[in-house]
Design an enzyme around this catalytic site. Structure first.
Site, mmCIF file in Angstrom:
data_model
loop_
_atom_site.group_PDB
_atom_site.id
_atom_site.type_symbol
_atom_site.label_atom_id
_atom_site.label_comp_id
_atom_site.label_asym_id
_atom_site.label_seq_id
_atom_site.Cartn_x
_atom_site.Cartn_y
_atom_site.Cartn_z
ATOM 1 N N GLU A 26 6.450 37.840 26.948
ATOM 2 C CA GLU A 26 5.847 38.691 25.982
ATOM 3 C C GLU A 26 4.839 38.022 25.492
ATOM 4 O O GLU A 26 5.135 36.890 24.967
ATOM 5 C CB GLU A 26 7.095 39.049 24.815
ATOM 6 C CG GLU A 26 6.322 40.029 23.894
ATOM 7 C CD GLU A 26 7.019 40.217 22.417
ATOM 8 O OE1 GLU A 26 7.923 39.868 22.796
ATOM 9 O OE2 GLU A 26 6.438 40.732 21.716
ATOM 10 N N ASP A 78 8.211 24.756 13.579
ATOM 11 C CA ASP A 78 7.096 24.915 13.000
ATOM 12 C C ASP A 78 7.274 23.958 11.546
ATOM 13 O O ASP A 78 8.111 24.344 10.974
ATOM 14 C CB ASP A 78 6.950 26.336 12.715
ATOM 15 C CG ASP A 78 5.767 26.915 11.734
ATOM 16 O OD1 ASP A 78 5.941 27.960 11.339
ATOM 17 O OD2 ASP A 78 5.059 25.972 11.619
ATOM 18 N N ASP A 84 4.923 23.113 8.147
ATOM 19 C CA ASP A 84 3.760 23.664 7.543
ATOM 20 C C ASP A 84 3.606 22.862 6.276
ATOM 21 O O ASP A 84 4.731 22.760 5.536
ATOM 22 C CB ASP A 84 4.123 25.227 7.228
ATOM 23 C CG ASP A 84 2.993 25.684 6.671
ATOM 24 O OD1 ASP A 84 2.356 25.260 5.754
ATOM 25 O OD2 ASP A 84 2.645 26.946 7.070
#
Lengths: 454, 455
Positions: free
Chosen positions: B71, B139, B141
């Site tokens: 996807e 991830d 950040d």
């Protein structure tokens, strides 16, 4: 596994190498008598229900270990070790048939069998545990020699990081791919190196339980398939009725014979109703006094309860007559109601001595408009239930605990908590039957009455 | 592309060159630049090779439909969001990107069937639309560190706080390779204020949600929100070996060195009160507070003051740590609070979580999401990453030659370095290992079917 009619049982030739806990990997090639089919399953079911009760009460792991030990000894023990083992295996496979038939049943069975396995495993000594790990065919190698030496310092660090001031690095560690022990990884309870976790012998439970659970889960799906495609139909006159009944059975005493604690007379009945009846029966009783009438469901539920409590037939007839004739007249009472009361006591018709209803049956009943039977914890609205509990003498704090159980649909636990609040004592067995509530209550009250002065 | 080809593309490119000369410095990003980027620079075939994991159809053991079951999602201008996009091959992916000009491209999981056809499959039973493979991703950040950085906040990042990300990369990367044994790891700049990590080993791609969650929790130390002052609680009598190694090899040195220099975490009352609140003993707090309030008139630099105070704190705690279990590792807790990696757990836990693709351009900064070398991450400067406008200018002045394969040494284009790094240190070793795996599992399958006589 073959189920046969009562015949001499052929000695089983299964060469199960003696692990104390079987893994139920395949159905063993033995013959089972039809009676044993049901009896063994019922005994195991008592154990599983006990486990379920323990978990619902939030018992800690050590308490669960003890509970499982007690339950197993009580229901599954046999002086002959091989008989005990066979019973263990047979009962498990029978219950698989019973509990594979819906998602809800599967989930319950899987949780309970896994918990049972976990605690039985914890009760074993280390050698037995190792043997079981081996039985699973898990390709985990024990770490030894130079490799273990090289890891010792860091293994000690792990032990200390978990709160043990002096690190006792265990004798045996297993080298396991980290993916297989996610909960140990997540809580940093193991040393991990190059993709392998080093699991201590005492941590083996985690590993093994995951395997067990996964295996049973898959097995249940296969069993379900076999059941729906062949077995259910093939066995419809023999095993199927037994299997279908087992998943809803009540397993306690049936209270059809009243005991010494439970003889009451008409004179005492109001007082006893206030002090010792469970909420469902109190409500029905109050309604009879109030309305001088009860519909059929209520008459059955209360009537049989009173029989179990020790009310003799003559007294029962007098009781019902006294109330009903205030509304319907003596002749109508004799014509329409007396017969069925006598019927309940086994004096009419096919003369079955009917047994009082257990909680399970009462909870599943469906009271309609104008009915007062059923289980108040299930069938009452929250407001009505709170009011009724208030009349029983519960404080608002006690009530919260009960309402919590009700919200989680643990109606029997709610009743048990009510019992505990009213009598100020704990009821470890849990309430499963209104007559049990009555008997326990009488026991407590009688033990509190001071001895008569000499 | 040769210079002739660029010039012959006509007015479009030349107009952009004029635009560039007149641009404001802030204009790092716009749709026209993006079109040129997608037209000339985006490395379609590299992305396709990566995500095919060796299933290029050349070997009989290949699954030719593998790439098509991945996807993708596009975020277009005006925040239009298109999910469940899938492509049969590199050129259909390229066509879709060139006709949509997505501001952001996300990569999702490989599903059991082509995402395009998912409605034909039920959600239960045996024929389900469900994720089957997905990289293990992380991830990081910088906004998650806002409570411990004083130079910037929110979306800003600078050379003073970026080192927090650098340390995070080192800690996590070391653990992924040493503890978990992963080999094919890609670190990517997220374009503005953080990094993403893609673990691409076959073992990693097949992890279940439960296993991903376990790894994320293994990495989790910081449990903070506005309500608690002590956001790192290290219990026990020692650190777990993973935490101990991270502390000794990276965190301690960083805290006592670079962090003090860039953040001076003890230099003002506001700052040091925050640290004092992490010490769970009022007496010790008062003792230290007393020392520091009175030394405000010192002539030392902020950095020097901080270091002195840190030493005082350490000494005090060392002598008093037996007072309570919560003081035992208070020094380490403070260091961890300021320096230990803070990952976004939700990103890592679920297979179907979408994550931005490498080599996208960040719409707010215009910077390209380039790979970062974990073994040289000290050298990485987020403010020196090529921006879209720089790349376009380079094309227009004929400075870039996109035949990266030939003439390695003479190619100095801004993006080529990143692409070369992507290929040589990540893609090539990965594909080699994938091919070996496809080969060996094919051989096993053939071997098995030779032995069975099922009719």
């Amino acid at each position: 596994m073959e189920v046969i009619r009562s015949q001499k049982r052929t000695p089983s030739n299964d060469t199960v190498s003696n692990p104390k806990i079987p893994l139920y990997l395949t159905a063993p090639p033995m013959e089972v008598r039809l009676e044993e089919f049901e009896l063994f399953a019922v005994d195991r079911l008592r154990v599983l229900k006990g486990v379920s009760d323990g978990l619902a009460r939030g018992r800690n792991p050590k308490e669960m270990d003890d509970l499982v030990d007690t339950l197993w000894k009580e229901h599954m023990r046999d002086p002959d070790a091989s008989v005990m083992l066979n019973k263990d295996i047979i009962s498990h496979f029978v219950l698989r048939l019973v509990y594979c038939r819906s998602d809800e049943l599967k989930k319950w069975f899987l949780s309970m069998e896994t918990a049972l396995f976990r605690h039985r495993f914890r009760l074993q000594n280390f050698e037995a545990q190792r043997a079981i790990v081996g039985e699973f065919g898990l390709p985990y190698k024990a770490v030894t020699g130079a490799e273990l030496e090289g890891l010792k310092e860091r293994l000690g660090q792990v032990v200390r990081s978990l709160g043990q001031i002096s690190p006792t690095v265990e004798a045996v560690y297993y080298k396991v791919p980290f993916e297989e022990v996610p909960d140990l990884v997540a809580s940093r309870r193991v040393l991990i190196q190059k993709g392998y976790a080093f699991v201590a012998g005492s941590q083996l439970v985690s590993l093994v339980v995951t395997q067990f659970r996964s295996h049973i889960s898959k097995a249940l799906i296969l069993t379900n398939r076999k059941w729906t495609t062949t077995i259910q139909e093939r066995e419809k006159d023999r095993l199927t009725p037994i299997v279908e009944a087992l998943s809803t059975s009540y397993l306690g005493p049936d209270y059809s014979q009243s005991t010494e604690y439970a003889e009451i007379s008409l004179m005492d009945i109001d007082q006893v109703a206030k002090s010792s009846f469970p909420l469902c029966m109190r409500h029905l009783f109050e309604k009879v006094r109030e309305d001088h009438h009860l519909k059929h469901g209520g008459r059955m539920q209360l009537g049989l309860f009173l029989k179990g409590v020790g009310l003799k037939l003559d007294d029962a007839l007098a009781f019902w007559r006294a109330e009903f004739t205030k509304k319907v007249g003596s002749e109508r009472f004799d014509k329409e109601y007396a017969y069925s009361i006598r019927h309940n006591y086994g004096k009419e018709g096919k003369r079955t001595d009917y047994t009082p209803y257990a909680c399970q049956k009462i909870i599943l009943s469906a009271p309609g408009a104008g009915d007062h039977h059923g289980c108040p914890y299930r069938h009452f609205s929250e407001d009505n239930l709170r009011a009724a509990l208030g009349r029983m003498g519960l404080s608002s704090r006690g009530m919260e605990g009960v309402m919590d159980q009700v919200r989680n649909k643990h109606y029997q636990l709610a009743c048990t908590m009510t019992f505990e609040a009213v009598y100020g004592t704990s009821c470890d067995a849990g309430i499963n039957h209104p007559n049990q509530y009555f008997e326990e209550s009488q026991k407590i009250l009688k033990s509190k009455t001071p001895p008569a002065p000499v | 592309m040769t210079r002739e080809e660029i010039e012959s593309r006509g007015d479009e490119t030349m107009m952009d060159a004029a635009q560039i000369k007149n641009q404001k410095p802030e204009e790092f990003f716009n749709v026209n630049y993006l079109r040129i980027y997608y037209g000339n620079l985006f490395p379609y075939s590299d992305i396709h090779k990566w995500l095919s994991y060796g299933h290029d159809g050349k070997h009989p053991g290949c699954d030719e439909y593998y790439f098509g079951r991945r996807e993708f999602s596009f975020t277009l201008e005006n925040d239009v969001y298109l999910r469940y996009k899938s492509f049969k091959n590199a050129s259909s992916m390229e066509d879709a990107i060139k006709s949509n000009f997505p501001y952001k491209i996300d990569i999702g999981a490989v599903y059991s069937v082509d995402p395009d056809k998912r409605h034909a499959y039920s959600q239960t039973g045996t024929n389900v639309f469900t994720p089957v493979e997905r990289e293990l991703v992380f991830d990081i950040d910088i906004t998650d560190y806002d409570d411990v950085r004083y130079c910037c906040s929110g979306a800003d990042v600078c050379s003073k706080c970026w080192p927090l990300i650098t340390v995070a990369i080192k800690v996590i990367h070391t653990s992924l390779t040493e503890d978990f044994g992963f080999k094919h790891i890609l670190w990517v700049f997220s374009g503005r204020r953080g990094v993403h990590c893609w673990v691409c080993d076959p073992k990693a791609r097949r992890m279940t949600n439960e296993q991903r969650s376990a790894v994320a929790e293994y990495f989790r130390v910081y449990k903070g929100n506005e309500n608690n002052a002590r956001k790192v609680a290290l219990m026990g009598y020692s650190l777990h070996p993973f935490l101990a190694r991270s502390y000794v090899d990276y965190l301690k040195g960083f805290f006592e060195g670079e962090l003090q220099a860039t953040q001076s975490i003890f230099s003002t009352k506001d700052k040091y009160e925050k640290i004092l609140a992490m010490i769970s003993d009022e007496d010790i707090q008062s003792e230290l507070r007393g020392k520091w309030e009175n030394s405000a008139r010192s002539s030392l630099s902020e950095e020097a003051i901080s270091l002195v105070r840190w030493e005082q704190l350490k000494n005090t705690l060392q002598s008093k740590k037996h007072k309570a279990p919560t003081l035992r590792m208070c020094v380490e807790e403070i260091v961890f609070t300021f320096t230990y990696p803070r990952i976004d757990l939700e990103v890592s836990k679920q297979m179907n979580h979408l994550l931005k693709a490498p080599f996208c351009v960040h719409p707010k900064t215009g910077r390209v999401c380039v790979p970062i070398d974990p073994n040289n991450c000290d050298e990485f400067d987020p403010l020196a990453v090529p921006t879209l406008s720089q790349l376009i200018e380079e094309i227009n002045s004929g400075g870039s030659r996109m035949d990266v394969d030939d003439d390695e040494d003479s190619d100095t284009s801004l993006l080529a370095k990143s692409i070369k790094f992507f290929r040589s240190s990540f893609l090539e070793p990965l594909l080699k290992s994938c091919k070996e795996e496809i080969e060996s599992s094919y051989k096993t399958k053939i071997g098995k079917s030779k032995d069975s006589f099922s009719w």
